[in-house]
Design a protein around this motif. Structure first.
Motif, PDB file in Angstrom:
ATOM      1  N   ARG A 214      56.105  61.194  78.979  1.00 30.27           N
ATOM      2  CA  ARG A 214      54.738  60.784  79.330  1.00 30.27           C
ATOM      3  C   ARG A 214      53.994  60.580  78.018  1.00 30.27           C
ATOM      4  N   LYS A 216      50.306  58.785  75.964  1.00 31.79           N
ATOM      5  CA  LYS A 216      49.021  58.112  76.133  1.00 31.79           C
ATOM      6  C   LYS A 216      48.773  57.197  74.944  1.00 31.79           C
ATOM      7  N   HIS A 220      44.625  50.660  77.193  1.00 31.11           N
ATOM      8  CA  HIS A 220      45.159  50.825  78.541  1.00 31.11           C
ATOM      9  C   HIS A 220      45.413  49.462  79.184  1.00 31.11           C
ATOM     10  N   TRP A 236      59.351  51.291  81.119  1.00 33.69           N
ATOM     11  CA  TRP A 236      58.093  52.024  81.147  1.00 33.69           C
ATOM     12  C   TRP A 236      57.164  51.452  82.215  1.00 33.69           C
ATOM     13  N   ARG A 237      56.164  52.243  82.552  1.00 35.25           N
ATOM     14  CA  ARG A 237      55.133  51.776  83.492  1.00 35.25           C
ATOM     15  C   ARG A 237      53.884  52.610  83.313  1.00 35.25           C
ATOM     16  N   PRO A 238      52.720  52.085  83.741  1.00 37.71           N
ATOM     17  CA  PRO A 238      51.509  52.910  83.695  1.00 37.71           C
ATOM     18  C   PRO A 238      51.610  54.061  84.695  1.00 37.71           C
ATOM     19  N   GLU A 239      50.966  55.172  84.365  1.00 37.93           N
ATOM     20  CA  GLU A 239      50.863  56.305  85.298  1.00 37.93           C
ATOM     21  C   GLU A 239      49.428  56.802  85.164  1.00 37.93           C
ATOM     22  N   GLU A 242      47.766  57.050  81.732  1.00 39.12           N
ATOM     23  CA  GLU A 242      48.832  57.207  80.732  1.00 39.12           C
ATOM     24  C   GLU A 242      50.007  56.272  81.087  1.00 39.12           C
ATOM     25  N   TYR A 243      51.152  56.521  80.454  1.00 35.43           N
ATOM     26  CA  TYR A 243      52.349  55.721  80.711  1.00 35.43           C
ATOM     27  C   TYR A 243      53.544  56.648  80.816  1.00 35.43           C
ATOM     28  N   ALA A 245      57.740  56.551  80.153  1.00 40.91           N
ATOM     29  CA  ALA A 245      58.761  55.730  79.496  1.00 40.91           C
ATOM     30  C   ALA A 245      60.106  56.419  79.596  1.00 40.91           C
TER      31      ALA A 245
END
Ligand SMILES: Cc1cc2nc3c(=O)[nH]c(=O)nc-3n(C[C@H](O)[C@H](O)[C@H](O)COP(=O)(O)OP(=O)(O)OC[C@H]3O[C@@H](n4cnc5c(N)ncnc54)[C@H](O)[C@@H]3O)c2cc1C
Length: 367
Positions: A214, A216, A220, A236-239, A242-243, A245
């Motif tokens: 995780r 940041k 964004h 990876w993807r946004p969460e 945050e992101y 990976a």
């Protein structure tokens, strides 16, 4: 004697319990750890996609989306009247270097035949659509932008399936099944995930540890798709803000699920920063590791009746795609068990005989 016993109450076992209960079968699910601490599904990234090479994987991905959109209607119960899996439909973007381009062009023919709705562009065109990406070394890329791929919350998805299966009469009990022979039931289904080989010694599915970080970043990109860079294997993807990976390095024979922290500095961060210059400013905020249910023969699902038994079926070996395949597999197994053949998607290519005869059917897109 029980009617149906499912070993393993993870996402595959629970989805199958739902579809079989809907058909009036009396299902008992035996789960060794109802907290699901080391099960694969809660540790997954929740992604659902239709960007695969093989037709059956594309079709299972299409059905996943159809099913997920209908969760509020299909899985609502008296106790859970508004079920959701917190779906995000940002799509997927997969980027390929010259070494994978030819294979991807063949895959696109299958996408077209399956009406997958994917779009393909040259590497040089990526920045027109995804301006934050550096396209160096990318030959071609495939993406979706019509809300047909994305990710969900795996725990909420499982919970919605489980509540509905229970309302339909399925029973979930705690127990550690030591041998298939100990179960007395008309139909037995092994849905033991990466632990399948402990129950069925001729099935080459084993736990393979994968780490997710995780991070940041001051910048964004909320609209970012789940992105896979096939030149490095990093995805990876946004969460939220945050992101997440995923590391491309995986490990066999790991007793513990301690993340492989060194992979971040050595491999994942450089790969992310090269592809998205804004990621140069990343800060690691956490991470976890989970087991892929990896089929060592060919990275592909193993589904169907075991020819060595009169009444044993199995579904395993999803190698990083079991969450998204669970609706299609649960439905398919139910069709096979209740009617003797597949009625919707023909899943015969995943049959157990292929494994016992060592006939590889490799799905190249393992992320
Ligand atoms: C880091 C990571 C990222 C992932 N990302 C994705 C993704 O984006 N999309 C996707 O579709 N998939 C993803 N996956 C893969 C997905 O999580 C798995 O393919 C899926 O969970 C397999 O489902 P399952 O029900 O077979 O196994 P599990 O979820 O592991 O469930 C199996 C259950 O069986 C139980 N069990 C095992 N043996 C016994 C026994 N002898 N007796 C009783 N109970 C038993 C276990 O306790 C467990 O709860 C990811 C996985 C990881 C680790």
């Amino acid at each position: 004697m029980d009617d149906v016993v499912i070993v393993g109450g993870g996402i595959i076992g629970t989805a199958t319990a739902y579809f079989l209960s809907k058909e009036g079968r009396k299902v008992k699910v035996i789960e060794k750890d109802p907290t699901y601490k080391t099960a694969s599904f809660p540790l997954s990234l929740g992604g659902f996609r239709r960007q695969f090479f093989q037709t059956e994987n594309i079709l299972l991905g299409k059905f996943a989306r159809e099913f997920i959109f209908q969760i509020p209607k299909l899985l609502k119960t008296e106790k859970n009247p508004k079920p959701t899996a917190s779906m995000v439909t940002n799509g997927y973007l997969l980027m390929f270097g010259p070494e994978h381009a030819e294979e991807q062009y063949k895959a696109l023919e299958n996408h077209k035949a399956c009406e997958a709705g994917t779009k393909n562009i040259k590497g040089a065109e990526i920045s027109k659509i995804f301006p934050y990406i550096n396209n160096e070394g990318i030959e071609t890329a495939t993406y979706t932008d019509s809300k047909i791929e994305g990710w969900i919350d795996p725990f909420m998805f499982h919970n919605a399936f489980k509540s509905k299966a229970m309302e339909l009469g399925a029973e979930f009990i705690k127990g550690d099944v030591k041998s298939i022979e100990d179960i007395k039931a008309k139909t037995i289904i092994s849905a033991a995930g990466c632990w399948t080989n402990e129950l069925l010694k001729d099935i080459p599915v084993f736990p393979q540890k994968h780490t997710v970080f995780r991070v940041k970043c001051p910048k964004h990109f909320p609209e970012m798709p789940l992105t896979g860079d096939l030149t490095t294997g990093v995805y990876w993807r946004p969460e939220g803000k945050e992101y997440l990976a995923g590391s491309p390095i995986s490990k066999w024979d790991c007793e513990d699920l301690e993340p492989e922290w060194n992979d971040f500095e050595e491999l994942v961060w450089p790969a992310l920063a090269k592809r998205i210059p804004a990621f140069e400013e990343l800060k690691l905020t956490g991470g976890w590791a989970g087991y892929y249910d990896t089929n060592k023969l060919d990275n592909n699902a193993i589904v169907g009746k075991h020819p060595g038994y009169d009444n044993v079926y199995l579904a395993t070996g999803f190698t990083g795609r079991g969450l998204m395949q669970s609706p299609g597999i649960g439905r398919g197994l139910t069709e096979l068990i209740t009617t003797g053949s597949y009625q919707s998607i023909d899943l015969n290519c995943f049959g157990v005989e292929r494994i016992l005869n060592k006939q590889e059917r490799i799905e190249p897109y393992v992320l």
